[in-house]
Design an enzyme around this catalytic site. Structure first.
Site, PDB file in Angstrom:
ATOM      1  N   SER A   1     -23.430  99.015  -5.927  1.00  0.00           N
ATOM      2  CA  SER A   1     -23.377  97.722  -5.444  1.00  0.00           C
ATOM      3  C   SER A   1     -24.631  97.088  -6.213  1.00  0.00           C
ATOM      4  O   SER A   1     -25.445  97.850  -6.784  1.00  0.00           O
ATOM      5  CB  SER A   1     -24.013  98.070  -3.923  1.00  0.00           C
ATOM      6  OG  SER A   1     -24.417  97.198  -3.288  1.00  0.00           O
TER       7      SER A   1
ATOM      8  N   TYR B   1     -29.240 101.878   2.160  1.00  0.00           N
ATOM      9  CA  TYR B   1     -27.998 101.680   1.527  1.00  0.00           C
ATOM     10  C   TYR B   1     -28.015 101.704   0.119  1.00  0.00           C
ATOM     11  O   TYR B   1     -27.349 102.371  -0.519  1.00  0.00           O
ATOM     12  CB  TYR B   1     -27.418 100.299   2.237  1.00  0.00           C
ATOM     13  CG  TYR B   1     -26.053 100.075   1.298  1.00  0.00           C
ATOM     14  CD1 TYR B   1     -25.094 100.648   1.688  1.00  0.00           C
ATOM     15  CD2 TYR B   1     -25.972  98.877   0.605  1.00  0.00           C
ATOM     16  CE1 TYR B   1     -23.672 100.425   1.093  1.00  0.00           C
ATOM     17  CE2 TYR B   1     -24.628  98.445  -0.110  1.00  0.00           C
ATOM     18  CZ  TYR B   1     -23.849  99.227  -0.048  1.00  0.00           C
ATOM     19  OH  TYR B   1     -22.433  98.912  -0.569  1.00  0.00           O
TER      20      TYR B   1
END
Length: 324
Positions: A130, A155
């Site tokens: 990501s 995350y």
């Protein structure tokens, strides 16, 4: 394409669905899909995606949690040629509320997939990372050569941990590993928890939308078909261990983004401006020179064209998407 049987984790997720559908339609391959169908966002959408995939004879679906090693190793008994690992607990802000879900799904689940590859002698794994790993970095555009030591969400921590685990499995066992850092993917059948989907719903309902940071935050919105094209290129590429950005390379200010939604939906948004959450960054901006060099890839869909496609789909399916 030289691979006959491909395992796609997160196959009922947003990117996993679009990738699986493309593989099943355009290539002579079989796809084994894995998804736990979590209720992080409405399972109705995941079930609809999966129903579409189940119409293909060369698709097999396994409903299981990647963090359950015994079930994973016991269920995947076919000869797998390639793994594309997209299954994960998504969402930056939710990682502040439920950090345990991210460690279990993203880190333990990814470890299990890498271990499955080792034990089944699968020599190539493509996995989702990501743009969040760039965290509080100030230098833009974000390059794969940048240090990523200041994550601003758990995350992001889990995604960086995935990259480090991948390097270890490559170094120890020779598995070819490609980590793909996605930049704000959007499009049809997208995630209802993401801004563009939430905004579209509220605009159509006449409800106010919350716009962070005065609408000045910028995101490198990347249309899902461009991401799928990048993954297809990765399947056919030769590599040892690599990390690569897939982004649109054109950051868009939130205010402009909302103005496009208003235009394409034919309604004006009621706006409430609120401070930026601490876990959000000011800008995401992908340096895609490595993707061009390594994968011969670059994005084709502008934010104007991509959002128009999404809004057309949204309005055509308003009867059920409004309830997601």
């Amino acid at each position: 394409m030289k691979y006959g049987q491909i395992l796609v984790t997160g196959s009922a997720g947003f990117i996993g669905f679009h990738l699986s559908k493309r593989l099943l339609e355009d290539y002579d391959v079989s796809v084994i899909g894995i998804d736990n169908m979590s209720n992080y966002y409405s399972p109705v959408l995941k079930e609809k995606r999966n129903e579409i995939l189940m119409n293909y004879e060369n698709y097999r679906f396994l409903r299981l949690d990647l963090s359950d090693w015994d079930k994973l190793i016991g269920s995947v008994d076919e000869d797998i040629d390639l793994i594309i690992h997209l299954g994960a607990q998504a969402g930056v802000r939710y990682s502040l509320e439920n950090p345990w879900a991210y460690i279990q799904s993203n880190d333990l689940g990814t470890l299990n997939i890498f271990e499955l590859a080792r034990r089944r002698n699968i020599d190539k794994v493509i996995f989702a990372s990501s743009s969040s790993v760039y965290g509080a970095n100030k230098k833009i555009p974000f390059s794969e050569e940048d240090r990523v030591e200041k994550p601003v969400s758990l995350y992001a921590v889990t995604k960086r941990a995935n990259e480090l685990m991948a390097w270890t499995y490559h170094y120890l066992y020779g598995i070819k590993m490609l980590g793909v850092r996605f930049f704000t993917v959007y499009g049809e059948f997208g995630r209802p928890d993401m801004a563009y989907f939430k905004f579209a719903k509220k605009i159509m309902e006449g409800k106010p939308i919350e716009i962070y940071g005065g609408g000045k935050l910028k995101r490198d919105f990347t249309y899902v078909s461009d991401i799928v094209n990048g993954l297809i290129k990765a399947i056919n590429a030769d590599f040892g261990f690599e990390i690569v950005n897939l982004g649109n390379n054109r950051p868009v200010e939130l205010n402009y983004f909302v103005s496009l939604l208003e235009e394409y939906l034919g309604r004006e948004a009621k706006k409430i401006y609120v401070p930026k959450p601490k876990a959000d960054v000011e800008i995401t901006y992908a340096d895609i020179s490595k993707a061009k060099r390594l994968l011969n890839w670059e994005p084709r869909i502008s934010i104007e064209d991509g959002l128009k496609r999404f809004c057309d789909w949204f309005l055509e399916n308003l009867e059920w998407v409004k309830d997601l």
